[in-house]
Design a protein around this motif. Sequence first.
Motif, PDB file in Angstrom:
ATOM      1  N   HIS A 101       0.892  -1.345  -0.111  1.00 47.47           N
ATOM      2  CA  HIS A 101       0.077  -0.083  -0.089  1.00 47.47           C
ATOM      3  C   HIS A 101       0.838   1.390  -0.006  1.00 47.47           C
ATOM      4  O   HIS A 101       0.797   2.253  -0.901  1.00 47.47           O
ATOM      5  N   ASP A 102       1.995   1.190   0.791  1.00 51.34           N
ATOM      6  CA  ASP A 102       2.753   2.590   0.953  1.00 51.34           C
ATOM      7  C   ASP A 102       3.535   2.758  -0.114  1.00 51.34           C
ATOM      8  O   ASP A 102       3.971   3.880  -0.416  1.00 51.34           O
ATOM      9  N   THR A 103       3.904   1.801  -0.913  1.00 46.71           N
ATOM     10  CA  THR A 103       4.485   1.894  -2.293  1.00 46.71           C
ATOM     11  C   THR A 103       3.602   2.342  -3.435  1.00 46.71           C
ATOM     12  O   THR A 103       3.891   3.021  -4.098  1.00 46.71           O
ATOM     13  N   LEU A 104       2.532   1.563  -3.303  1.00 47.96           N
ATOM     14  CA  LEU A 104       1.426   2.056  -4.339  1.00 47.96           C
ATOM     15  C   LEU A 104       1.057   3.490  -4.464  1.00 47.96           C
ATOM     16  O   LEU A 104       0.888   3.902  -5.568  1.00 47.96           O
ATOM     17  N   VAL A 105       0.836   4.015  -3.286  1.00 50.52           N
ATOM     18  CA  VAL A 105       0.387   5.404  -3.202  1.00 50.52           C
ATOM     19  C   VAL A 105       1.422   6.155  -3.609  1.00 50.52           C
ATOM     20  O   VAL A 105       1.370   7.629  -3.890  1.00 50.52           O
ATOM     21  N   LYS A 106       2.794   5.963  -4.084  1.00 44.74           N
ATOM     22  CA  LYS A 106       3.606   6.700  -4.329  1.00 44.74           C
ATOM     23  C   LYS A 106       3.590   6.990  -6.054  1.00 44.74           C
ATOM     24  O   LYS A 106       4.362   7.745  -6.528  1.00 44.74           O
ATOM     25  N   LEU A 107       2.764   6.000  -6.625  1.00 45.41           N
ATOM     26  CA  LEU A 107       2.521   6.114  -8.120  1.00 45.41           C
ATOM     27  C   LEU A 107       1.221   7.269  -8.148  1.00 45.41           C
ATOM     28  O   LEU A 107       0.340   7.199  -7.751  1.00 45.41           O
ATOM     29  N   PRO A 108       1.637   8.125  -9.180  1.00 51.33           N
ATOM     30  CA  PRO A 108       0.591   9.249  -9.483  1.00 51.33           C
ATOM     31  C   PRO A 108      -0.423   8.473 -10.545  1.00 51.33           C
ATOM     32  O   PRO A 108      -0.201   7.363 -11.070  1.00 51.33           O
ATOM     33  N   ASN A 109      -1.454   9.283 -10.517  1.00 51.11           N
ATOM     34  CA  ASN A 109      -2.394   8.893 -11.561  1.00 51.11           C
ATOM     35  C   ASN A 109      -1.968   8.972 -13.055  1.00 51.11           C
ATOM     36  O   ASN A 109      -0.967   9.840 -13.415  1.00 51.11           O
ATOM     37  N   LEU A 110      -2.628   8.155 -13.839  1.00 53.60           N
ATOM     38  CA  LEU A 110      -2.108   8.058 -15.262  1.00 53.60           C
ATOM     39  C   LEU A 110      -2.513   9.126 -16.114  1.00 53.60           C
ATOM     40  O   LEU A 110      -3.738   9.114 -15.928  1.00 53.60           O
ATOM     41  N   PRO A 111      -1.724   9.836 -16.951  1.00 56.38           N
ATOM     42  CA  PRO A 111      -2.579  10.836 -17.569  1.00 56.38           C
ATOM     43  C   PRO A 111      -3.410  10.235 -18.898  1.00 56.38           C
ATOM     44  O   PRO A 111      -2.997   9.415 -19.579  1.00 56.38           O
ATOM     45  N   GLY A 112      -4.434  10.783 -19.082  1.00 56.48           N
ATOM     46  CA  GLY A 112      -5.261  10.219 -20.346  1.00 56.48           C
ATOM     47  C   GLY A 112      -4.960  10.480 -21.629  1.00 56.48           C
ATOM     48  O   GLY A 112      -3.834  11.180 -21.825  1.00 56.48           O
ATOM     49  N   ALA A 113      -5.605   9.646 -22.473  1.00 57.75           N
ATOM     50  CA  ALA A 113      -4.787   9.727 -23.888  1.00 57.75           C
ATOM     51  C   ALA A 113      -4.837  11.013 -24.530  1.00 57.75           C
ATOM     52  O   ALA A 113      -4.108  11.353 -25.278  1.00 57.75           O
ATOM     53  N   ASN A 114      -5.892  12.154 -24.255  1.00 58.31           N
ATOM     54  CA  ASN A 114      -5.555  13.348 -24.749  1.00 58.31           C
ATOM     55  C   ASN A 114      -4.829  14.402 -24.148  1.00 58.31           C
ATOM     56  O   ASN A 114      -4.693  15.605 -24.385  1.00 58.31           O
ATOM     57  N   VAL A 115      -3.934  13.929 -23.198  1.00 59.49           N
ATOM     58  CA  VAL A 115      -3.101  14.937 -22.291  1.00 59.49           C
ATOM     59  C   VAL A 115      -2.078  15.193 -23.295  1.00 59.49           C
ATOM     60  O   VAL A 115      -1.091  14.054 -23.889  1.00 59.49           O
ATOM     61  N   PRO A 116      -1.508  16.207 -23.593  1.00 59.43           N
ATOM     62  CA  PRO A 116      -0.359  16.521 -24.427  1.00 59.43           C
ATOM     63  C   PRO A 116       0.986  16.089 -23.797  1.00 59.43           C
ATOM     64  O   PRO A 116       1.093  16.361 -22.741  1.00 59.43           O
ATOM     65  N   GLN A 117       1.840  15.835 -24.596  1.00 56.53           N
ATOM     66  CA  GLN A 117       3.369  15.753 -24.322  1.00 56.53           C
ATOM     67  C   GLN A 117       3.850  17.043 -23.683  1.00 56.53           C
ATOM     68  O   GLN A 117       3.427  18.183 -24.295  1.00 56.53           O
ATOM     69  N   GLY A 118       4.828  16.793 -22.751  1.00 55.62           N
ATOM     70  CA  GLY A 118       5.470  18.133 -22.440  1.00 55.62           C
ATOM     71  C   GLY A 118       5.949  18.292 -21.032  1.00 55.62           C
ATOM     72  O   GLY A 118       5.111  17.262 -20.270  1.00 55.62           O
ATOM     73  N   LYS A 119       6.649  18.962 -20.652  1.00 56.66           N
ATOM     74  CA  LYS A 119       7.006  19.045 -19.004  1.00 56.66           C
ATOM     75  C   LYS A 119       6.714  20.291 -18.392  1.00 56.66           C
ATOM     76  O   LYS A 119       6.383  20.426 -17.160  1.00 56.66           O
ATOM     77  N   THR A 120       6.595  21.644 -19.103  1.00 59.02           N
ATOM     78  CA  THR A 120       6.510  22.891 -18.424  1.00 59.02           C
ATOM     79  C   THR A 120       5.050  23.422 -18.893  1.00 59.02           C
ATOM     80  O   THR A 120       4.720  22.919 -19.751  1.00 59.02           O
ATOM     81  N   PRO A 121       4.991  24.327 -18.116  1.00 59.79           N
ATOM     82  CA  PRO A 121       3.523  25.182 -18.506  1.00 59.79           C
ATOM     83  C   PRO A 121       3.661  26.024 -19.929  1.00 59.79           C
ATOM     84  O   PRO A 121       2.499  25.921 -20.532  1.00 59.79           O
ATOM     85  N   GLU A 122       4.900  25.906 -20.618  1.00 62.99           N
ATOM     86  CA  GLU A 122       5.079  26.589 -21.885  1.00 62.99           C
ATOM     87  C   GLU A 122       4.569  25.400 -22.814  1.00 62.99           C
ATOM     88  O   GLU A 122       4.194  25.874 -23.822  1.00 62.99           O
ATOM     89  N   ASP A 123       4.484  24.169 -22.307  1.00 61.19           N
ATOM     90  CA  ASP A 123       3.929  23.172 -23.360  1.00 61.19           C
ATOM     91  C   ASP A 123       2.520  22.858 -23.215  1.00 61.19           C
ATOM     92  O   ASP A 123       1.980  21.937 -23.816  1.00 61.19           O
ATOM     93  N   ASN A 124       1.643  23.412 -22.252  1.00 58.08           N
ATOM     94  CA  ASN A 124       0.482  23.579 -22.458  1.00 58.08           C
ATOM     95  C   ASN A 124      -0.456  23.781 -23.729  1.00 58.08           C
ATOM     96  O   ASN A 124       0.268  24.660 -24.405  1.00 58.08           O
ATOM     97  N   VAL A 125      -1.358  23.279 -23.953  1.00 57.78           N
ATOM     98  CA  VAL A 125      -2.113  23.481 -25.240  1.00 57.78           C
ATOM     99  C   VAL A 125      -3.146  24.238 -25.084  1.00 57.78           C
ATOM    100  O   VAL A 125      -4.043  24.042 -24.375  1.00 57.78           O
ATOM    101  N   GLU A 126      -3.262  25.552 -25.821  1.00 59.79           N
ATOM    102  CA  GLU A 126      -4.614  26.514 -25.824  1.00 59.79           C
ATOM    103  C   GLU A 126      -5.632  25.812 -26.529  1.00 59.79           C
ATOM    104  O   GLU A 126      -5.462  25.603 -27.678  1.00 59.79           O
TER     105      GLU A 126
END
Length: 423
Positions: A101-126
Amino acid sequence: MLQVQFIRQNKELVLERLAVKHFKEPGIVEEVLALDDQRKKLTLEYDETQAKINSASKEIGKLMASGDKAGAETRKQDVAAFKQALGPIDEALRKTEKDLHDTLVKLPNLPGANVPQGKTPEDNVEVRGGGSKPVLAEGSVPHWDLAKKYDLIDFELGNKITGSGFPVYKNKGARLQRALISYFLDYNTANGYTEVLPPYMVNEASAYGTGQLPDKEGQMYFVTEDNFYLIPTAEVPVTNIYRDEILKESELPVRMTAYTPCFRREAGSYGKDVRGLNRLHQFEKVELVQLVQPDKSYAVLEEMVQHVEKLLISLNLPYRILNLCGGDMSFTSAQTYDFEVWSAAQEKWLEVSSVSNFESYQTNRMKIRYKDENGKNQLVHSLNGSSLALPRIVACLLENNQTPGGIMLPEALHHYFGSDRIA
């Protein structure tokens, strides 16, 4: 929280989606699977040993009934030995389940199929935007100067009473806050949301359920003596209303709206971007929460985005909607749209709302389920969004609508505020 079975059946997909979110510890996936293997092995050992105890116990009764006291005594000794062996197995199993359990909660939710690639706010898609940026008259000033000019907000007094980031709203500034809260709640309830007024503090289980713990522990204010957390958003208490509940499918969707103050430490936030109402430790917000069937959650996400968009349009504020890239999303979100409004005096975009689909990440933690048409329990999907956060809305209303004759207010607020302007 992700489900172990899903991870096991879709390991490569999980790793690929974690990479989209720029998760730095993908090795945790293998740790989860190894711990789950250990859990299964120990569970089998436990069940087999318990079965031996049960079988031997039945034999003892039969041997006693037949007069075979010696045989019964031997089986009693066997039972004692099995029980002694069971203890360490049970202890190891409990530890492994906790470690899993303690290890599992370290994993974030998975991004959905329509989430853009990128790492910073500049990569967000308007996605789209609306409204026109106002052209201010010469001599126009930012909202902190307007607040002082019209005696609306006293930042220094808040600093005296509590500290930086805790403003005192006064006179027409306090009335504007009340008007916005009432308007937002009325707008939401008119569109099918049920209003609730939840507690402003939550226990550890509630903070864990929506994912504030263990990810955002350092950003929350903590009441040490009672082990309570001041809420960073109404999302936390409102979603937890249905923790450990099994809903009927006919009860879905559940649609709730709530006004609360919000408390955030905002640790590490410094500089010009925190001036005035831009970033506070206490602020007011009206929130939306929905619990829906899994196959409808992304349609509901778009519906909630349109709901917030129409609210911004009614305030005559220039806005834009951003689809956040994987690296800029929250730990718990599967997809997030941010709303930003244009601050004319500061000449920059300010975030005023986030609308997110968490899929089953939160509801798996909270065990919020529904019975499907086959009578089987399924996890619902949870969504939430700001409708709206007040500080930056107030900042933009003041700045964008300043005139020599006062600050003109959008028509939607005239009834609630009792006037068409602040003068």
